[in-house]
Write a protein that holds these residues in place. Structure first.
Motif, PDB file in Angstrom:
ATOM      1  N   ALA A 169       0.832  -1.206   0.000  1.00 48.91           N
ATOM      2  CA  ALA A 169       0.000   0.000   0.000  1.00 48.91           C
ATOM      3  C   ALA A 169       0.868   1.259   0.000  1.00 48.91           C
ATOM      4  CB  ALA A 169      -0.923  -0.010   1.222  1.00 48.91           C
ATOM      5  N   GLN A 170       1.903   1.275   0.843  1.00 44.34           N
ATOM      6  CA  GLN A 170       2.792   2.434   0.893  1.00 44.34           C
ATOM      7  C   GLN A 170       3.543   2.621  -0.417  1.00 44.34           C
ATOM      8  OE1 GLN A 170       2.808   4.711   3.142  1.00 44.34           O
ATOM      9  NE2 GLN A 170       1.466   3.665   4.629  1.00 44.34           N
ATOM     10  N   ALA A 171       3.924   1.506  -1.037  1.00 46.07           N
ATOM     11  CA  ALA A 171       4.616   1.578  -2.327  1.00 46.07           C
ATOM     12  C   ALA A 171       3.699   2.166  -3.399  1.00 46.07           C
ATOM     13  CB  ALA A 171       5.106   0.187  -2.741  1.00 46.07           C
ATOM     14  N   LYS A 172       2.445   1.761  -3.398  1.00 43.59           N
ATOM     15  CA  LYS A 172       1.492   2.296  -4.379  1.00 43.59           C
ATOM     16  C   LYS A 172       1.270   3.788  -4.164  1.00 43.59           C
ATOM     17  CE  LYS A 172      -0.414   0.835  -7.220  1.00 43.59           C
ATOM     18  NZ  LYS A 172      -0.144   0.970  -8.674  1.00 43.59           N
ATOM     19  N   LEU A 173       1.095   4.225  -2.898  1.00 49.79           N
ATOM     20  CA  LEU A 173       0.909   5.648  -2.629  1.00 49.79           C
ATOM     21  C   LEU A 173       2.143   6.458  -3.003  1.00 49.79           C
ATOM     22  CD1 LEU A 173      -0.957   5.607   0.818  1.00 49.79           C
ATOM     23  CD2 LEU A 173      -1.915   6.046  -1.442  1.00 49.79           C
ATOM     24  N   SER A 174       3.325   5.903  -2.748  1.00 52.23           N
ATOM     25  CA  SER A 174       4.561   6.586  -3.128  1.00 52.23           C
ATOM     26  C   SER A 174       4.676   6.698  -4.647  1.00 52.23           C
ATOM     27  CB  SER A 174       5.764   5.833  -2.554  1.00 52.23           C
ATOM     28  OG  SER A 174       6.972   6.466  -2.921  1.00 52.23           O
ATOM     29  N   GLU A 175       4.218   5.677  -5.338  1.00 47.94           N
ATOM     30  CA  GLU A 175       4.277   5.668  -6.808  1.00 47.94           C
ATOM     31  C   GLU A 175       3.423   6.769  -7.415  1.00 47.94           C
ATOM     32  OE1 GLU A 175       2.504   2.882 -10.391  1.00 47.94           O
ATOM     33  OE2 GLU A 175       3.065   1.926  -8.498  1.00 47.94           O
ATOM     34  N   ILE A 176       2.241   6.995  -6.857  1.00 49.40           N
ATOM     35  CA  ILE A 176       1.350   8.005  -7.418  1.00 49.40           C
ATOM     36  C   ILE A 176       1.504   9.368  -6.726  1.00 49.40           C
ATOM     37  CG2 ILE A 176      -0.330   6.274  -8.146  1.00 49.40           C
ATOM     38  CD1 ILE A 176      -1.979   6.860  -5.725  1.00 49.40           C
ATOM     39  N   GLY A 177       2.475   9.476  -5.812  1.00 48.53           N
ATOM     40  CA  GLY A 177       2.764  10.746  -5.164  1.00 48.53           C
ATOM     41  C   GLY A 177       1.773  11.134  -4.090  1.00 48.53           C
ATOM     42  N   LEU A 178       1.265  10.128  -3.350  1.00 49.83           N
ATOM     43  CA  LEU A 178       0.294  10.418  -2.313  1.00 49.83           C
ATOM     44  C   LEU A 178       0.635   9.784  -0.971  1.00 49.83           C
ATOM     45  CD1 LEU A 178      -3.140  10.312  -4.179  1.00 49.83           C
ATOM     46  CD2 LEU A 178      -2.150  12.227  -2.937  1.00 49.83           C
ATOM     47  N   ASP A 179       1.912   9.476  -0.728  1.00 50.61           N
ATOM     48  CA  ASP A 179       2.294   9.056   0.604  1.00 50.61           C
ATOM     49  C   ASP A 179       2.251  10.283   1.530  1.00 50.61           C
ATOM     50  OD1 ASP A 179       4.790   9.539  -1.191  1.00 50.61           O
ATOM     51  OD2 ASP A 179       5.465   9.994   0.841  1.00 50.61           O
ATOM     52  N   ARG A 180       2.355  10.053   2.824  1.00 46.44           N
ATOM     53  CA  ARG A 180       2.145  11.158   3.765  1.00 46.44           C
ATOM     54  C   ARG A 180       3.108  12.317   3.551  1.00 46.44           C
ATOM     55  NH1 ARG A 180      -0.701  10.073   9.377  1.00 46.44           N
ATOM     56  NH2 ARG A 180      -2.299   8.632   8.648  1.00 46.44           N
ATOM     57  N   ASN A 181       4.359  12.039   3.251  1.00 42.25           N
ATOM     58  CA  ASN A 181       5.323  13.116   3.012  1.00 42.25           C
ATOM     59  C   ASN A 181       4.977  13.899   1.761  1.00 42.25           C
ATOM     60  OD1 ASN A 181       6.827  12.468   5.291  1.00 42.25           O
ATOM     61  ND2 ASN A 181       8.110  11.000   4.189  1.00 42.25           N
ATOM     62  N   ALA A 182       4.581  13.192   0.709  1.00 44.00           N
ATOM     63  CA  ALA A 182       4.246  13.860  -0.550  1.00 44.00           C
ATOM     64  C   ALA A 182       2.984  14.704  -0.405  1.00 44.00           C
ATOM     65  CB  ALA A 182       4.057  12.818  -1.653  1.00 44.00           C
ATOM     66  N   ARG A 183       2.031  14.240   0.412  1.00 43.42           N
ATOM     67  CA  ARG A 183       0.791  14.991   0.596  1.00 43.42           C
ATOM     68  C   ARG A 183       1.031  16.327   1.282  1.00 43.42           C
ATOM     69  NH1 ARG A 183      -3.207  10.742   3.297  1.00 43.42           N
ATOM     70  NH2 ARG A 183      -1.640   9.151   2.904  1.00 43.42           N
ATOM     71  N   SER A 184       2.030  16.390   2.144  1.00 38.36           N
ATOM     72  CA  SER A 184       2.317  17.631   2.872  1.00 38.36           C
ATOM     73  C   SER A 184       3.291  18.536   2.125  1.00 38.36           C
ATOM     74  CB  SER A 184       2.895  17.299   4.259  1.00 38.36           C
ATOM     75  OG  SER A 184       4.107  16.561   4.131  1.00 38.36           O
ATOM     76  N   ALA A 185       3.818  18.074   0.991  1.00 40.64           N
ATOM     77  CA  ALA A 185       4.762  18.884   0.219  1.00 40.64           C
ATOM     78  C   ALA A 185       4.045  20.065  -0.425  1.00 40.64           C
ATOM     79  CB  ALA A 185       5.437  18.029  -0.849  1.00 40.64           C
ATOM     80  N   LEU A 186       4.687  21.225  -0.416  1.00 45.06           N
ATOM     81  CA  LEU A 186       4.052  22.428  -0.943  1.00 45.06           C
ATOM     82  C   LEU A 186       3.854  22.365  -2.450  1.00 45.06           C
ATOM     83  CD1 LEU A 186       5.907  25.193   1.113  1.00 45.06           C
ATOM     84  CD2 LEU A 186       3.743  24.058   1.630  1.00 45.06           C
ATOM     85  N   LYS A 187       4.701  21.615  -3.146  1.00 41.42           N
ATOM     86  CA  LYS A 187       4.599  21.545  -4.601  1.00 41.42           C
ATOM     87  C   LYS A 187       3.741  20.379  -5.080  1.00 41.42           C
ATOM     88  CE  LYS A 187       8.887  18.848  -5.082  1.00 41.42           C
ATOM     89  NZ  LYS A 187      10.207  18.798  -5.714  1.00 41.42           N
ATOM     90  N   SER A 188       3.027  19.731  -4.185  1.00 41.89           N
ATOM     91  CA  SER A 188       2.203  18.595  -4.565  1.00 41.89           C
ATOM     92  C   SER A 188       1.117  19.016  -5.554  1.00 41.89           C
ATOM     93  CB  SER A 188       1.551  17.977  -3.325  1.00 41.89           C
ATOM     94  OG  SER A 188       0.651  16.962  -3.686  1.00 41.89           O
ATOM     95  N   ARG A 189       0.854  18.145  -6.524  1.00 45.10           N
ATOM     96  CA  ARG A 189      -0.182  18.415  -7.511  1.00 45.10           C
ATOM     97  C   ARG A 189      -1.552  17.966  -7.021  1.00 45.10           C
ATOM     98  NH1 ARG A 189       1.936  19.464 -12.683  1.00 45.10           N
ATOM     99  NH2 ARG A 189       4.196  19.277 -12.761  1.00 45.10           N
ATOM    100  N   TRP A 190      -1.581  17.246  -5.922  1.00 38.99           N
ATOM    101  CA  TRP A 190      -2.843  16.767  -5.366  1.00 38.99           C
ATOM    102  C   TRP A 190      -3.352  17.742  -4.317  1.00 38.99           C
ATOM    103  CZ3 TRP A 190      -4.959  12.691  -7.774  1.00 38.99           C
ATOM    104  CH2 TRP A 190      -4.120  11.813  -8.451  1.00 38.99           C
ATOM    105  N   ASN A 191      -4.656  17.777  -4.169  1.00 41.38           N
ATOM    106  CA  ASN A 191      -5.277  18.637  -3.161  1.00 41.38           C
ATOM    107  C   ASN A 191      -6.449  17.899  -2.541  1.00 41.38           C
ATOM    108  OD1 ASN A 191      -5.893  20.956  -1.651  1.00 41.38           O
ATOM    109  ND2 ASN A 191      -7.380  21.620  -3.174  1.00 41.38           N
TER     110      ASN A 191
END
Length: 404
Positions: A31-53
């Motif tokens: 599950a963590q690998a899949k979220l990291s792959e699509i850029g939605l792991d916890r660190n990526a979600r809190s990144a200011l440059k994230s494309r997800w909202n």
């Protein structure tokens, strides 16, 4: 157009849904690998440059007999610092709050070409360091003003006294240390949560329900004991109703209002939710007014344009009956002899009570009517009174000289 395309995708079963076991370490690694792959792991979600909202968020706290539901109360607004490209990419993540265990990942995580090539069109909002909130909340807890909080922030910023500030580079860091006016809302939300245990991000009706629900983790014994009647507004044709009376107020009602005088008055529009509040009072041995129940707090009916038009004899009688039943259950009887009010509902609850006209409300009624007659649609009536009624006699002691 996007809705139509999404409907086609879901009808053709092109959307993906993957379930994981929260108790299986191997499944959670996938599950963590899949979220990291699509850029939605916890660190990526809190990144200011994230494309997800985050578009919406729901929380369920499950117990044996209850599902506590907290919807996101703030309306949606676009916050992603990228241009809108019509991308259909969306992901729904279900995770356990306690440890972040992933239960399910569903949606469509492929971006269109415009989204992949999009660049930042504005600077993203930079969050405030948590230490600033910690220091500010300590000041507010000691009754410091917002100006004092801002002054201390500037002093500590200039002296670089905040955590990790010595190695902080404002050109590259994703945090800041200066309080801006836009931070005041978050600051007060944190203060209410910390000092009053009130979650300002949740709708007020959900906060109240959770305080009074014994199955809720936010159940408040003190508040629950003070509420003798509560009715949630679950449908459009229902009203929110809550009646409040503490132990001390009950004792005062039995001591000062039973076989004595009751005072009842209403206040309208006490908040943005168009609530009506009726307050019951009694007079103590020092001739001071004592509140004995804040017991008619209810919402106006759906569609009412004026808040004060939302009460009538029926609802007042219903809530007065609840109050009387509450006091009779504790003291055996409760019968006020007189009441300063114009509320006819009291006669339905205590048929032998004597209603006294309130001098303030009587004067207010006369004043409002006089203004209506003199300056309203009947503004020409009094100036032309002699012409309209030539035989009428106005007693000299009641004559008033006016200039028109």
């Amino acid at each position: 157009e996007q809705h139509a395309e999404l409907n086609k995708i879901y009808e053709s079963a092109q959307a993906i849904s993957i379930e994981f076991s929260v108790d299986d370490p191997g499944s959670q690694e996938m599950a963590q690998a899949k979220l990291s792959e699509i850029g939605l792991d916890r660190n990526a979600r809190s990144a200011l440059k994230s494309r997800w909202n985050i578009q919406w968020s729901r929380t369920w706290a499950r117990t044996k007999t209850n599902n506590e539901f907290k919807p996101k109360s703030t309306p949606w607004q676009r916050k992603v610092p990228y241009p809108h490209t019509g991308c259909l990419g969306h992901v729904e993540i279900t995770e356990r709050i306690e440890d972040g265990g992933i239960v399910r990942v569903a949606g469509l995580w492929d971006h269109n070409e415009g989204c992949k090539k999009a660049v930042l069109e504005r600077f993203p909002a930079i969050p405030l360091h948590e230490h600033i909130y910690q220091v500010a909340l300590e000041q507010l807890a000691s009754r410091a003003s917002l100006t004092a909080v801002q002054e201390r922030n500037q002093q500590m910023y200039n002296a670089r006294l905040y955590h990790k500030m010595k190695e902080w580079d404002p050109k590259t860091a994703n945090i800041r240390y200066v309080i801006l006016p836009s931070d005041n809302v978050t600051l007060y939300q944190k203060m209410n949560r910390q000092t009053l245990n009130v979650d300002m991000t949740t709708l007020p009706e959900y906060n109240i329900h959770n305080w009074l629900d014994p199955q809720s983790k936010e159940y408040n014994t003190t508040i629950a004991k003070a509420v003798f009647h509560y009715h949630a507004r679950a449908n459009m044709n229902e009203r929110f109703k809550i009646c409040i009376s503490t132990k001390e107020m009950d004792e005062a009602a039995n001591k000062y209002a039973h076989h004595s005088q009751l005072i009842l008055d209403g206040t309208f529009g006490i908040c943005s939710s168009h609530l009506l509040l009726f307050i019951a009072m009694a007079v103590d041995e020092d001739r001071k007014g004592v509140p004995i129940a804040f017991f008619f707090l209810f919402s106006a009916p759906t569609g009412n344009q004026v808040t004060q038009a939302g009460y009538n004899t029926e609802i007042l009688q219903e809530l007065l009956d609840h109050w009387k039943t509450h006091l009779v259950r504790k003291y055996g009887t409760f019968n006020p002899y007189t009441c300063i009010t114009e509320r006819g509902a009291l006669l339905q609850v205590w048929n032998k009570i004597t209603l006294l006209i309130c001098r303030f409300h009587l004067r207010q009624c006369w004043t409002n009517h006089r203004k209506k007659v003199l300056t309203g649609s009947q503004g020409d009536y009094w100036p032309n009174f002699d012409l309209l009624h030539p035989s009428a006699t106005i007693f000299p002691q009641f004559q008033t000289k006016r200039t028109y």
